[in-house]
Scaffold this active site. Structure first.
Site, PDB file in Angstrom:
ATOM      1  N   ASP A 467    -105.095 -20.964 -56.488  1.00 20.82           N
ATOM      2  CA  ASP A 467    -105.735 -19.943 -57.311  1.00 20.82           C
ATOM      3  C   ASP A 467    -104.779 -18.759 -57.384  1.00 20.82           C
ATOM      4  O   ASP A 467    -104.283 -18.289 -56.351  1.00 20.82           O
ATOM      5  CB  ASP A 467    -107.077 -19.518 -56.710  1.00 20.82           C
ATOM      6  N   ASP A 510    -107.540 -19.853 -63.786  1.00 17.41           N
ATOM      7  CA  ASP A 510    -106.250 -19.763 -63.103  1.00 17.41           C
ATOM      8  C   ASP A 510    -106.187 -20.680 -61.899  1.00 17.41           C
ATOM      9  O   ASP A 510    -105.467 -20.411 -60.933  1.00 17.41           O
ATOM     10  CB  ASP A 510    -105.963 -18.314 -62.694  1.00 17.41           C
TER      11      ASP A 510
END
Length: 593
Positions: A467, A510
């Site tokens: 992440d 993301d």
């Protein structure tokens, strides 16, 4: 030059051939009329083959009142035929033929009287000497099974013993529901053998071509289960059986003990041929889609042909009615399909162009056959075999139709496969980065699990869940386009950091996943995780001279192969990443074993 133009050229050539045939017919008629008084047919030693037409005289017996004695007494009423060569056309009842023969002193005493046309049903041959005594009697025709014939030749023949230096009268009674074609000759035995050999060789060649195409079509039907091949084989078998019956090789080799097949197949087979043709045309032209009304009309014609065949085999319909109905059905199905073929040819359909060529040749051959049977053409090798030639040529054209259709099917299958692969790629690929998406990742994990069953013992799979740290600030400050560019660069860095056999995926937002196959221990997995973290040490250079420093938090989990539950492995890696976020970010965290 395209195939349609070639077909039209073929049609023009066929038209010229038909015109020549008409000229030949007129010439034969004129020659017969000019013959005047008929001289005896002279048989000499140096003429092994003597054509009997020039000495033949004819007497019609439509009500079949004459017996041999009455016919012999009426020899003065016999007249030279006023018809094309060897063609008396369709005749009601019986027809008597008189052939006066003079055996020269140097001639052989043994001769064969031969009818080259094998479809005459009932032929009685009587020979009388100069004193009026009968010296020979023979029963010929398709009503006599081949095994029971006096001479087992392809054509109808009988052996005559005629002492040299004498005159004889040959009296022949012919009764047949077909056209009365009488190409008669007297041959010495050696010449008869040579003629039989030539015709046998020719029919063998034609049968070889037919049998090859029949075998090809049946093998393809068995392999592909495509009904078009079955229809093609039906048309081939029908036209081949027609040739066997008409040219005498069927009774000789296929049904020597049956007179029914020899006498009735010429009327039955055209109906079977129409049934097969209907199915082939409807399928090859996709008529239900492009010409539904014509397709329905073709199916009606096919059903009528089937009904006619059944009624004829049950002897409900007589031969002449069946034969006439066959011709009507042949012409009818061609009249329906021909406009459809022309329309498809104009549309650029290659298969339809081959059908046009084959149908044009077929129509020409059938037209010549009908003209011959109606008594308009002389009996020659060409007119007698025109139907056989046209059937063979049409079947070769149909073979090219099948080849074109197979190529079209292969192209359609390839296009469908390409479309399937394209849709599969879209469904398993992230549109922004070109990486696998969640579905594509799970597919890869299942494949890796299957490969793991064949790998060395102890090999493990590591899944790294990433992440990005600080990505939301980039998105909020510079907008989604800049954020998307950063995500694409992050995907490229991660891809370069692992092997081509490993996989990088974007789950959304993301979040990225890196899956590495074939690891031996946790230390190796930790080293790969550190390498992935290092990809974010350098800032990202974005559009408009912008620079963004973005880090990553990574959690990873490992499992032995094969995997029991790939989704569970992803959840463990995700939980490890979440712990890393809570502990300060930009770190690498391993899931518990």
């Amino acid at each position: 030059m395209n195939l349609a133009s070639r077909s039209l050229d073929v049609l023009r050539l066929i038209g010229r051939a038909l015109a020549c045939a008409v000229v030949l017919s007129t010439w034969g008629l004129t020659a017969a009329a000019a013959a005047g008084a008929v001289e005896p047919l002279h048989l000499r030693a140096n003429e092994p083959v003597v054509d009997a037409w020039k000495a033949l005289r004819v007497l019609a017996d439509p009500e079949e009142r004459l017996d041999a004695t009455a016919a012999k007494a009426a020899l003065s009423r016999f007249e030279p035929p006023q018809t094309p060569y060897a063609n008396l056309g369709p005749r009601a009842g019986a027809t008597w033929l008189h052939l006066p023969v003079q055996i020269e002193a140097d001639a052989s005493p043994i001769w064969s009287l031969r009818f080259h046309y094998a479809l005459l049903h009932d032929v009685q041959v009587r020979v009388f000497d100069a004193f009026g005594q009968r010296v020979h009697l023979a029963q010929l025709g398709t009503l006599v099974p081949f095994a029971d014939r006096e001479q087992r030749t392809r054509g109808l023949s009988t052996l005559l013993q005629l002492p040299p230096g004498q005159r004889f009268d040959v009296l022949v009674r012919v009764k047949t529901p077909t056209a009365t074609l009488v190409p008669i000759a007297l041959l010495q035995q050696s010449a008869l053998g040579e003629e039989e050999s030539r015709e046998q060789a020719f029919q063998g060649l034609m049968s070889g071509l037919w049998l090859f195409m029949i075998l090809y079509s049946l093998v393809n039907w068995v392999q592909r289960r495509e009904s078009l091949f079955l229809a093609y084989s039906g048309a081939l078998i029908s036209s081949w059986l027609f040739s066997q019956a008409v040219y005498g090789t069927g009774p000789q080799y296929l049904w020597p003990h049956s007179s029914w097949w020899a006498g009735n197949l010429p009327a039955l087979v055209p109906m079977l041929m129409v049934m097969a043709n209907v199915h082939f045309f409807v399928g090859a032209l996709d008529m239900p889609s492009h010409a539904p009304r014509a397709a329905r009309a073709m199916r009606v014609i096919g059903a009528l042909a089937a009904l006619g065949a059944v009624l004829f085999m049950l002897q409900v319909v007589p031969y002449r009615v069946a034969s006439g109905s066959s011709m009507v059905l042949v012409i009818g199905h061609l009249a329906v399909v021909f406009p459809v073929i022309l329309k498809r040819v104009r549309g650029g359909d290659r298969a339809a162009a081959y059908l046009l060529m084959g149908s044009t040749i077929y129509i020409a051959g059938v037209s010549l056959m009908i003209a011959l049977l109606l008594g308009f053409l002389p009996v020659t090798f060409f007119t007698l075999h025109a139907a056989q030639f046209s059937f063979a040529a049409e079947m070769v054209c149909w073979l090219m139709v099948l080849g074109t259709r197979l190529e079209q099917l292969r192209q359609a299958a390839a296009a469908a496969q390409h479309e399937h692969e394209h849709l599969h790629h879209l469904a398993h690929t992230d549109a922004l980065t070109g990486l696998r998406n969640r579905r594509g990742l799970l597919e890869w994990l299942q494949g890796a699990s299957a490969d793991g069953r064949r790998s060395a013992p102890g090999q493990r799979l590591a899944v790294f869940m990433l992440d990005l740290d600080g990505f939301k600030l980039v998105n909020d400050r510079w907008g989604h386009d800049t954020g998307d560019e950063l995500l694409r660069q992050a995907a490229q860095r991660l891809t370069r950091a692992v092997r081509p056999t490993d996989v990088v995926a974007r789950l959304g937002g993301d979040e990225f996943v890196v899956a590495v196959f074939g690891l031996g221990d946790d230390e190796r997995a930790d080293a790969i995780g550190q390498k992935l973290l290092a990809q974010f040490q350098q800032p990202f250079s974005l559009a408009d001279d912008r620079t963004a420093a973005v880090g990553a938090t990574i959690g990873f989990a490992m499992a032995g192969l094969p995997l029991d539950d790939p989704a569970d492995l992803l959840q463990r890696a995700d939980a490890a990443m979440y712990r890393g976020k809570q502990s300060g970010r930009n770190t690498l965290v391993a899931a518990p074993a």
